[in-house]
Design a protein around this motif. Structure first.
Motif, PDB file in Angstrom:
ATOM      1  N   SER A 115       1.207  -0.897  -0.017  1.00  0.00           N
ATOM      2  CA  SER A 115      -0.184   0.109   0.049  1.00  0.00           C
ATOM      3  C   SER A 115       0.491   1.262  -0.135  1.00  0.00           C
ATOM      4  CB  SER A 115      -1.003   0.050   1.231  1.00  0.00           C
ATOM      5  OG  SER A 115      -1.948  -1.032   1.241  1.00  0.00           O
ATOM      6  N   SER A 116       2.131   1.548   0.796  1.00  0.00           N
ATOM      7  CA  SER A 116       2.908   2.310   0.742  1.00  0.00           C
ATOM      8  C   SER A 116       3.522   2.646  -0.408  1.00  0.00           C
ATOM      9  CB  SER A 116       3.992   2.309   1.508  1.00  0.00           C
ATOM     10  OG  SER A 116       3.256   1.949   2.828  1.00  0.00           O
ATOM     11  N   SER A 165      -1.301  10.075   2.166  1.00  0.00           N
ATOM     12  CA  SER A 165      -1.792   8.729   3.253  1.00  0.00           C
ATOM     13  C   SER A 165      -0.733   7.573   2.698  1.00  0.00           C
ATOM     14  CB  SER A 165      -2.419   8.428   1.859  1.00  0.00           C
ATOM     15  OG  SER A 165      -3.620   8.770   2.055  1.00  0.00           O
ATOM     16  N   TYR A 166       0.020   8.047   2.158  1.00  0.00           N
ATOM     17  CA  TYR A 166       1.537   7.655   2.281  1.00  0.00           C
ATOM     18  C   TYR A 166       2.535   7.837   3.306  1.00  0.00           C
ATOM     19  CZ  TYR A 166       6.821   7.318   1.808  1.00  0.00           C
ATOM     20  OH  TYR A 166       7.996   7.262   2.111  1.00  0.00           O
ATOM     21  N   LEU A 188       0.742   5.684   6.014  1.00  0.00           N
ATOM     22  CA  LEU A 188       0.693   3.741   6.027  1.00  0.00           C
ATOM     23  C   LEU A 188       2.589   3.780   6.125  1.00  0.00           C
ATOM     24  CD1 LEU A 188      -1.188   3.190   2.908  1.00  0.00           C
ATOM     25  CD2 LEU A 188      -1.955   2.291   5.336  1.00  0.00           C
ATOM     26  N   SER A 189       3.289   4.654   5.876  1.00  0.00           N
ATOM     27  CA  SER A 189       4.797   4.205   5.875  1.00  0.00           C
ATOM     28  C   SER A 189       5.748   4.324   6.962  1.00  0.00           C
ATOM     29  CB  SER A 189       5.511   4.974   4.854  1.00  0.00           C
ATOM     30  OG  SER A 189       4.919   4.775   3.576  1.00  0.00           O
TER      31      SER A 189
END
Length: 525
Positions: free
Chosen positions: A387-388, A427-428, A431-432
């Protein structure tokens, strides 16, 4: 041989028809001058690229059919000759043609041959560097040259616009000056009314034959499907669409005056109507072709159909997709030819709308095109297992659109698109790197040892994430720098907050400089 302005006494009394005699053996040299006409940008200087095109595209390259058009010159049409040629140079050439009597001599040969003499038109067109227009059907010739390469259809289109500009200027100049030299002679010359009518008709016949044959190429180009790069075709169609009415208007004004003098001549009115029809119908054919291509680009899906292989074999990396580069080039092309496209778009929408609304058609088209592209990218990116990495891919592509196009043509309409890359970046980051900071708190991932210290868990997860993402690539230096700064700020801020609550752990903490060094090694690819 004496030129037209150097008439002997017999020619002065013979009337205008004597000027139509062929000039045997005279060596006209216009071709080299016409071929040397330089392209100009909207600012009037020679240019090899458009004013708004960005020089740095992050070192990306196109593949397949798109790469074949990447070297072409995309420039904004000039204000006078929208085909992009210096008007003063065109006028110099046409003045020389008038002084030499070149067009008058061609008209004489044409008028004396029943049905019009093809060799006369071949000579005329060859001197304009468009002799290939008469060789065979335009579509067949275009396909042949396109298969041969070496500029292909793009070269033909540029040569055609250059030749057409010189043609209409030469015809118009000949029309306005062909009687004037006789009035300047010391010996009075009186031309009979019927002779003047004959002269006007000869001029109109020759002009109609020349323009009709020239515009047949433009009409064939609009219908031609042999282009290797559709974007190149769209560019040249828009240039032709600007060139034809601008240049044709110069000649039609002269012909309208001729028709006004011969209001009782059915042939003159017919010739004028035929030229007016061929000019308007050719413009309409070009507008229709441009409209269809623009709507295909807006929908994106038809454009992607030409890139099936590269689109279906979707890459599993974070880099900028070639389709994104292609759509950005379309957006630039639309914006650089704003006046042409807005006129065409307005003709396809309701004329009842306010004028300020009509000027938004182009902006709406570009916004929709980019929106459609991002929807396609989002759908394709769902196949990413990481996802990342998925959001890094979307961020790279969305930022490329912003940096390469939107940032140079800022408009309130772009705000919605700009928000997309900001959301992808958020979002990145979430998630990361959020899970790295979770290690400093009670909510721990299940795979960590139960009794490991928060700092040890933090250090382990931070290094693991850096190793995992080290080979991910962020092509844009500005975005790469911003991401590194955001990661460093987020990680160190979270670490400092933990140490404020647990000062006894400070001696076990990793050095902040080591954290910065590791992050600054990310995203080089």
């Amino acid at each position: 041989m004496a030129r037209v302005l150097e008439l002997d006494s017999s020619s002065r009394t013979a009337g205008f028809s004597s000027l139509l005699a062929p000039s045997r053996g005279y060596d006209y040299k216009y071709l080299e001058k016409i071929q040397s006409l330089s392209l100009v940008s909207s600012g009037g200087s020679s240019s090899s690229s458009s004013g708004t095109a960005r020089s740095n595209e992050y070192g990306g390259s196109m593949s397949g059919s798109e790469s074949s058009g990447s070297h072409h010159r995309y420039y904004v049409p000039s204000s006078f000759l929208r085909a992009g040629f210096e008007v003063l140079c065109v006028r110099d050439i046409t003045k020389q043609m008038v002084r030499d009597g070149f067009v008058l001599n061609l008209m004489g040969e044409y008028s004396r041959t029943p049905g019009g003499c093809p060799p006369v038109l071949e000579r005329w067109f060859s001197e304009l560097d468009v002799g290939w227009v008469l060789l065979r059907s335009s579509a067949a010739r275009e396909k042949e040259l396109d298969d041969e390469g070496g500029g292909g259809l793009g070269d033909l289109a540029r040569r055609w616009m250059r030749g057409y500009a010189v043609m209409v200027h030469a015809l118009a100049a000949t029309s306005t000056t062909r009687v004037r030299p006789l009035k300047l002679q010391t010996v009075a010359v009186e031309l009979a009314s019927d002779q003047l009518q004959d002269d006007d008709l000869r001029f109109a016949r020759f002009a109609e034959a020349s323009v009709s044959r020239m515009l047949a190429f433009a009409a064939a180009l609009a219908a031609c499907n042999t282009w290797r790069c559709p974007m190149d075709k769209l560019l040249h169609l828009m240039q032709l669409h600007s060139c034809i009415p601008d240049q044709s208007g110069i000649l039609m004004t002269s012909l309208e005056q001729e028709a006004g003098r011969l209001v009782d001549s059915e042939e003159m009115q017919s010739l004028f109507n035929k030229m007016d029809h061929v000019v308007s119908s050719t413009g309409g054919n070009l507008a229709t072709a441009i409209w269809r291509m623009a709507k295909k680009a807006e929908a994106v899906t038809p454009v992607l159909s030409g890139y099936t292989d590269s689109w279906e074999t979707f890459p599993r990396n974070a880099e900028i997709h070639e389709v994104t580069r292609l759509i950005v080039k379309y957006a630039r092309l639309f914006w650089e030819n704003q006046s042409v496209l807005e006129n065409i778009l307005c003709s396809y929408y309701s004329n009842d709308e306010p004028e300020d609304h009509q000027t938004q058609y182009l902006t709406t088209l570009i916004v929709q095109m980019i929106t459609n592209l991002e929807r396609h990218l989002e759908k394709k990116s769902e196949s990413f297992s990481d996802s990342s990495l998925r959001y890094m891919f979307l961020l790279n592509n969305s930022y490329f659109i912003h940096d390469q196009f939107l940032a140079t043509t800022y408009s309130l309409a772009w705000k919605a698109i700009i928000k997309n890359y900001e959301q992808y970046q958020e979002s990145y980051m979430l998630l990361s790197w959020e899970h790295v900071l979770y290690c400093l708190h009670d909510k721990m991932p299940l795979w960590f040892p139960k009794y490991s210290s928060p700092l040890a868990r933090f250090d382990s997860e931070f290094q693991k994430t850096c190793r995992h993402q080290k080979m991910w690539k962020v092509p844009c230096p500005k975005l790469r720098k911003t991401l590194r700064e955001d990661i460093i700020g987020k990680v160190i801020a979270g670490l400092k907050k933990y140490l404020q609550d647990h000062p006894e752990q400070e001696k076990c903490c990793s050095d902040h400089q080591d954290i910065k060094d590791m992050v600054n090694e990310l995203f080089e690819g």
